[in-house]
Motif scaffolding. Structure first.
Motif, short mmCIF file in Angstrom:
data_model
loop_
_atom_site.label_atom_id
_atom_site.label_comp_id
_atom_site.label_asym_id
_atom_site.label_seq_id
_atom_site.Cartn_x
_atom_site.Cartn_y
_atom_site.Cartn_z
N SER A 421 0.69 -1.28 -0.03
CA SER A 421 0.01 -0.12 0.10
C SER A 421 0.72 1.29 0.13
O SER A 421 2.15 1.26 0.08
N GLU A 422 0.21 2.60 0.02
CA GLU A 422 0.94 3.50 -0.23
C GLU A 422 1.96 3.86 1.16
O GLU A 422 3.03 4.66 0.78
N ASN A 483 -8.59 -7.16 1.09
CA ASN A 483 -8.71 -7.49 2.70
C ASN A 483 -7.86 -6.05 2.90
O ASN A 483 -6.63 -6.37 3.47
N TYR A 484 -8.49 -4.88 3.12
CA TYR A 484 -7.62 -3.74 3.43
C TYR A 484 -7.53 -3.57 5.01
O TYR A 484 -8.09 -4.54 5.74
N ARG A 485 -6.61 -2.80 5.43
CA ARG A 485 -6.53 -2.62 6.90
C ARG A 485 -7.74 -2.46 7.71
O ARG A 485 -8.82 -1.98 7.38
N GLY A 486 -7.76 -3.21 8.83
CA GLY A 486 -8.80 -3.34 9.41
C GLY A 486 -9.62 -4.75 9.41
O GLY A 486 -10.34 -5.05 10.06
N GLY A 505 -6.79 5.48 4.70
CA GLY A 505 -5.82 4.20 4.95
C GLY A 505 -6.67 3.24 4.00
O GLY A 505 -5.99 2.44 3.01
N ASP A 506 -7.87 3.03 4.05
CA ASP A 506 -8.49 2.07 3.31
C ASP A 506 -8.61 2.49 1.65
O ASP A 506 -8.39 1.38 0.92
N TRP A 508 -6.16 3.95 0.15
CA TRP A 508 -4.53 3.44 -0.28
C TRP A 508 -4.42 2.34 -0.60
O TRP A 508 -4.11 1.83 -1.51
N ASP A 509 -5.38 1.38 0.29
CA ASP A 509 -5.04 -0.10 0.11
C ASP A 509 -5.72 -0.53 -1.11
O ASP A 509 -5.52 -1.31 -1.84
N VAL A 510 -7.07 0.04 -1.42
CA VAL A 510 -7.80 -0.22 -2.58
C VAL A 510 -6.90 0.20 -3.87
O VAL A 510 -6.90 -0.56 -4.77
N GLU A 511 -6.82 1.38 -3.79
CA GLU A 511 -6.31 2.05 -5.15
C GLU A 511 -4.95 1.41 -5.37
O GLU A 511 -4.33 1.07 -6.59
#
Length: 679
Positions: A421-422, A483-486, A505-506, A508-511
């Motif tokens: 992630s970013e 499965n993003y952060r969290g 942050g979510d 960031w994870d998807v993009e």
């Protein structure tokens, strides 16, 4: 209309069909997939009763009935409640009877049926719905929970003062009742009209236990000798009062109630020890500020209050489905995208992962001697099935054949992938590919984001929901479920990464997952879509107003503004815990994480789907996003599903929601005009 029994047996339990793997199923066929779950093994380990759910299109409902496998043979249907479901089966201690819940008259009541078959008998006739029942260890009584009856009081008040409700003060306490069970009363011949309706009421009166207490009972457990009952209770049944749950011991003979566990946080009852000397419980241990994302703690305590000891102290995930027998304490826990069985040593607290040929175990049940098991689990390339096994675990015997339903379908080839992630965090996700996947080709990408945030996406041959993922795969697209952060399964630190960083942050994870696939040459960057429900809907809404990466987006029951959400939702503590503030103490964090803050930057055509009576994510969130998108000139459509709360739990409306997503993304990714069928 319900499928005839011949069809059920053909599809579910039996005849092997030659698989061509070429058929793209209709939306109706995916929605109508029969599911099996909740296996319970008989005390002697020979028989298994479980639940099977099917679709009744005519009545627009999901019907659940009980099925029975005897001595490892093919299962047969045990119940057939024509207008309502039969659920929650539990064996009598002698293994001769199965008790369950069904609504065959005005309220949901206790029913019993002989293992040898025949008609069921209605054991209770109470004023309210019954839930959460347990046989006594000797089988002579059944305890159950039921909310207190205030119908007459409410009627009188309405006649005098009309209709009104005081917020957080209008409720009925959950109370504990006990009814005697005498099989001799059920052996007399019922009248023909009673047999016809399968309602033969045993005229035994249930007795209220603890009628003078002012708390609401969540759960309870008989002691092994049947002389005591451990009770989990909270001041009232309101959703957010679980923070104040405590545990007490009720002595049946003396009528005394003694407090055992009363931390300043949630204390949840698990079970008695096999010798009846100790209680197993889970707790937040005086921490009421992080129940939603930190690991719970597991303790054992002697019933006299001594030897309060934490178990599995070093295990970095939540434990669920806990059960204590002579072999040890058992449970299940997520380990990334796998859900494994574990064993905990009650003396040392040491935890061991158990080997089992299943990627995910949903639930399990032990025989009385602990040597036989029934399991409900799944392998990556199959649907969930019921299995039997011996303990110690040496292999599985499959009882059901649910996967045969998809034997001729062109299903997903799914795999777990990873990317950075970013901020450098490693993120996993499930990538679904069509069966004819071509590594040299660039595909449209449909990103489907799970709810929670402490949910998880896992590999599956038929990913389901209100998003037609299998049909998109067969149309020539890829599906990514991040499965993003969290997300659950990756430890407490990972689940905490979106605290004070929700959405940001979510996203960031998807993009970063999308960009990862674009860089690998797998995805057409001009044909990327995002969607999700609940927390997945919130993240999609955040992407709508903060990202230029997507061609179209669908927001299902998503939060658009944390400020207005906070004052309207039924779980206020969720927002306070994740954002570490109220809107009045830290307005900046609420603005930073709200999709509406950047509505002027919105770019992506957005479909909004929401239940009319959603209390978890109130419908105001949908209207706010809808109006904002219209004001800034972004193509949008809002669809309200009438009569529903946070989820769409009827097949016809689920079909409608699926069609709406197919239509929306067909228009913006494939430039197709799709008409939703009206008949």
């Amino acid at each position: 209309m319900k499928a005839p029994i011949f069809f059920v047996l053909l599809v579910i339990w039996g005849i092997t069909l030659k698989s061509q793997n070429t058929k793209t199923p209709s939306f109706e066929e995916v929605i109508a997939l029969r599911a099996v779950f909740n296996p319970t093994i008989s005390p002697n380990g020979k028989n298994i009763v479980f639940e099977s759910r099917s679709v009744d299109w005519e009545e627009n409902r999901y019907d659940t009935e009980l099925w029975l496998s005897k001595n490892g043979r093919a299962p047969f249907q045990l119940t057939n409640n024509l207008k309502n479901s039969s659920t929650g089966p539990k064996w009598s201690p002698d293994g001769q009877w199965i008790a369950f819940l069904a609504k065959k008259s005005e309220n949901t009541q206790l029913q019993v049926i002989r293992v040898e078959g025949g008609e069921s008998f209605q054991l209770t006739q109470t004023k309210n719905n019954i839930f959460n029942f347990e046989w006594s260890p000797n089988g002579k009584q059944i305890a159950f929970l039921q909310s207190e009856d205030k119908k007459e009081e409410a009627k009188k008040r309405k006649e005098k003062l009309g209709g009104f409700e005081v917020e957080d003060a209008e409720y009925q306490l959950n109370q504990l009742w006990i009814i005697d069970f005498d099989p001799g009363r059920l052996n007399s011949t019922p009248l023909p009209e009673q047999l016809k309706d399968s309602v033969y009421i045993a005229r035994t009166k249930a007795n209220l236990v603890l009628d003078s207490v002012s708390f609401s009972i969540n759960d309870y457990d008989w002691s092994p000798d049947g002389m005591k009952i451990a009770i989990e209770h909270q001041p009232d049944p309101l959703r957010n009062s679980f923070f104040k749950a405590d545990i007490s011991i009720y002595d049946i003979q003396s009528g005394n109630l003694k407090s055992l566990v009363n931390n300043k946080s949630y204390d949840g009852l698990v079970s008695w020890s096999p010798d009846g000397k100790s209680i197993l419980y889970q707790t937040s241990l005086n921490d009421s500020t992080s129940n939603y994302y930190r690991n719970g703690k597991l303790f054992r305590i002697d019933v006299d209050g001594s030897n309060n000891t934490q178990l599995a102290k070093d295990f970095d995930e939540d434990l669920s489905g806990l059960y204590w027998n002579e072999q040890g304490i058992f449970g299940v826990a997520w380990q990334k995208t796998e859900r494994l069985m574990v064993r905990i040593n009650p003396k040392t607290g040491k935890i061991t992962l158990l080997p089992l040929d299943l990627e995910r175990v949903w639930s399990y049940s032990f025989s009385d001697d602990g040597k036989k098991m029934a399991l409900y689990g799944v392998k990556d390339k199959q649907l969930s099935e019921i299995y039997t096994a011996s303990y110690p675990l040496k292999g599985l015997t499959q009882i059901t054949q649910s996967t045969q339903q998809i034997g001729q379908w062109a299903t997903s080839n799914s795999e777990v992938i990873r990317w950075k992630s970013e901020d450098g965090t490693t993120i996993e996700g499930v990538l679904h590919k069509p069966q004819d996947f071509d590594a040299e080709k660039k595909y449209p990408l449909m990103v489907v984001i799970h709810g929670g945030p402490t949910g998880i996406s896992t590999p599956s041959p038929v990913p389901t929901g209100v998003y037609p993922m299998l049909q998109w795969l067969n149309k020539g697209a890829l599906v990514l479920q991040p499965n993003y952060r969290g997300s659950v399964g990756y430890g407490e630190a990972f689940r905490s990464l979106n605290v004070k960083n929700l959405g940001v942050g979510d996203a960031w994870d998807v993009e970063s997952g999308v960009k990862h696939l674009i860089e690998k040459g797998m995805v057409d960057s001009d044909k990327v879509a995002s969607m999700g429900w609940s927390q997945g809907g919130y993240i999609s809404a955040f992407l709508t107003t903060n990202s230029k990466l997507f061609k179209a987006i669908s927001v299902g029951a998503g939060i658009s503004n944390w400020m207005t959400y906070y004052v309207n939702t039924d779980i206020h503590p969720f927002t306070r815990q994740y954002l570490k503030a109220t809107p009045w103490s830290d307005k900046a964090i609420y603005e930073k994480t709200s999709p509406m803050t950047n509505i002027n930057n919105a770019y992506t055509p957005t479909l909004i789907q929401h239940g009319e009576f959603d209390k978890r994510v109130p419908t105001a969130n949908a209207y706010e996003l809808f109006q904002g998108l219209q004001d800034v000139g972004v193509d949008t459509k809002l669809i309200i599903y009438k009569g529903f709360g946070h989820g769409i739990n009827k097949p016809k409306e689920r079909l409608a929601a699926t069609w709406h997503n197919w239509q929306w993304f067909g228009k913006y990714l494939w430039e197709e005009e799709v008409a939703v069928p009206k008949e």
